[in-house]
Design an enzyme around this catalytic site. Structure first.
Site, PDB file in Angstrom:
ATOM      1  N   ARG A   7     -44.049   6.172  36.754  1.00 44.37           N
ATOM      2  CA  ARG A   7     -42.947   7.116  36.530  1.00 44.37           C
ATOM      3  C   ARG A   7     -43.066   7.657  35.104  1.00 44.37           C
ATOM      4  NH1 ARG A   7     -36.429   5.880  36.145  1.00 44.37           N
ATOM      5  NH2 ARG A   7     -35.788   8.077  36.050  1.00 44.37           N
ATOM      6  N   HIS A   8     -42.648   8.890  34.912  1.00 38.95           N
ATOM      7  CA  HIS A   8     -42.663   9.503  33.578  1.00 38.95           C
ATOM      8  C   HIS A   8     -41.757   8.744  32.618  1.00 38.95           C
ATOM      9  CE1 HIS A   8     -38.592  11.069  34.108  1.00 38.95           C
ATOM     10  NE2 HIS A   8     -38.951  11.365  35.349  1.00 38.95           N
ATOM     11  N   GLY A   9     -41.923   9.015  31.326  1.00 32.34           N
ATOM     12  CA  GLY A   9     -41.064   8.439  30.305  1.00 32.34           C
ATOM     13  C   GLY A   9     -39.689   9.092  30.292  1.00 32.34           C
ATOM     14  N   ASN A  14     -32.287  12.041  31.483  1.00 34.45           N
ATOM     15  CA  ASN A  14     -32.268  10.658  31.970  1.00 34.45           C
ATOM     16  C   ASN A  14     -31.339   9.808  31.106  1.00 34.45           C
ATOM     17  OD1 ASN A  14     -35.810  10.908  32.422  1.00 34.45           O
ATOM     18  ND2 ASN A  14     -34.285  11.123  34.029  1.00 34.45           N
ATOM     19  N   GLY A  21     -34.146  16.838  38.625  1.00 25.85           N
ATOM     20  CA  GLY A  21     -35.160  16.975  39.656  1.00 25.85           C
ATOM     21  C   GLY A  21     -36.215  17.981  39.226  1.00 25.85           C
ATOM     22  N   ARG A  57     -42.464  16.503  31.788  1.00 18.83           N
ATOM     23  CA  ARG A  57     -42.306  15.074  31.512  1.00 18.83           C
ATOM     24  C   ARG A  57     -43.412  14.232  32.136  1.00 18.83           C
ATOM     25  NH1 ARG A  57     -38.258  16.970  34.924  1.00 18.83           N
ATOM     26  NH2 ARG A  57     -37.738  15.790  36.816  1.00 18.83           N
ATOM     27  N   GLU A  81     -40.050  15.627  41.755  1.00  9.74           N
ATOM     28  CA  GLU A  81     -38.843  14.937  42.182  1.00  9.74           C
ATOM     29  C   GLU A  81     -38.092  15.817  43.185  1.00  9.74           C
ATOM     30  OE1 GLU A  81     -36.877  12.483  42.989  1.00  9.74           O
ATOM     31  OE2 GLU A  81     -36.897  11.610  40.988  1.00  9.74           O
TER      32      GLU A  81
END
Length: 195
Positions: A7-9, A14, A21, A57, A81
């Site tokens: 998963r991205h940072g 977030n 998304g 990202r 996403e």
């Protein structure tokens, strides 16, 4: 073969617990540190190909990991996403206040209901699984890195490890958490989650 799923940072959305998304924020300073740490964890793993979502990202995260591998990164919209449409950039509380009827319908039919100007979970799931199966079928015996989003990784895990989309919510995916799926003769084993 082996799929390595990252998963991205972290992004600011977030951090603020807002729906993110198809929005395209960059990583925060913390997110870049997470991506570098994931790169360090994977630097001694031979990787044959890198695929990622085409959003900033995930590209930034893939670039940090690729620093150790120097491969071509293959971005794809298919690894994005879920598209949250009008809900992008809102918290769930804000969604409930601004779109009460739609939020209630989504709560009852989280699988099939397309969010306003977005997509349904079922649509996202099918998009991702079709693309991942193409990757798997073309890369027998290889180790493939997929840098994507929590929802995408949940979909892949539900498909290969769980009982399908009904197991979508059974997986918690941390920022830059590393999951690994080994596939041999159509038999799959989850060998790591949130490493």
């Amino acid at each position: 073969m082996e799929l390595i799923l990252v998963r991205h940072g972290e992004t600011q959305l977030n951090y603020e617990k807002k729906f993110c998304g198809w929005s395209n924020p960059d990583l925060t300073a913390e997110g870049l540190l997470q991506a570098k740490a994931a790169g360090d964890k994977l630097k001694h793993q031979p990787i044959h190909q890198i695929f990622c979502s085409d959003l900033s990202r995930t590209m930034q995260t893939a670039e940090q990991i690729n620093h150790h591998h120097q491969l071509e990164i293959k971005p794809s919209k298919n690894l994005r996403e879920m598209n949250f449409g009008l809900w992008e950039g809102l918290t769930y509380t804000e969604i409930q206040k601004q779109y009460p009827a739609e939020a209630a319908t989504w709560g009852k039919d989280w699988l099939e209901y397309p969010v306003p100007e977005g997509e349904s979970l079922q649509f996202m799931y099918e998009r991702i699984i079709q693309y991942i199966e193409e990757i798997v079928n073309c890369n027998t015996g290889k180790r493939i890195l997929i840098v994507s989003h929590a929802g995408c990784i949940r979909a892949i895990l539900a498909h290969y490890i769980g009982r399908g989309i009904q197991d979508y919510w059974r997986y918690k995916i941390e920022h830059c958490g590393i999951a690994k799926i080994e596939i041999l003769d159509n038999y799959t084993v989850l060998s790591a989650l949130n490493q």
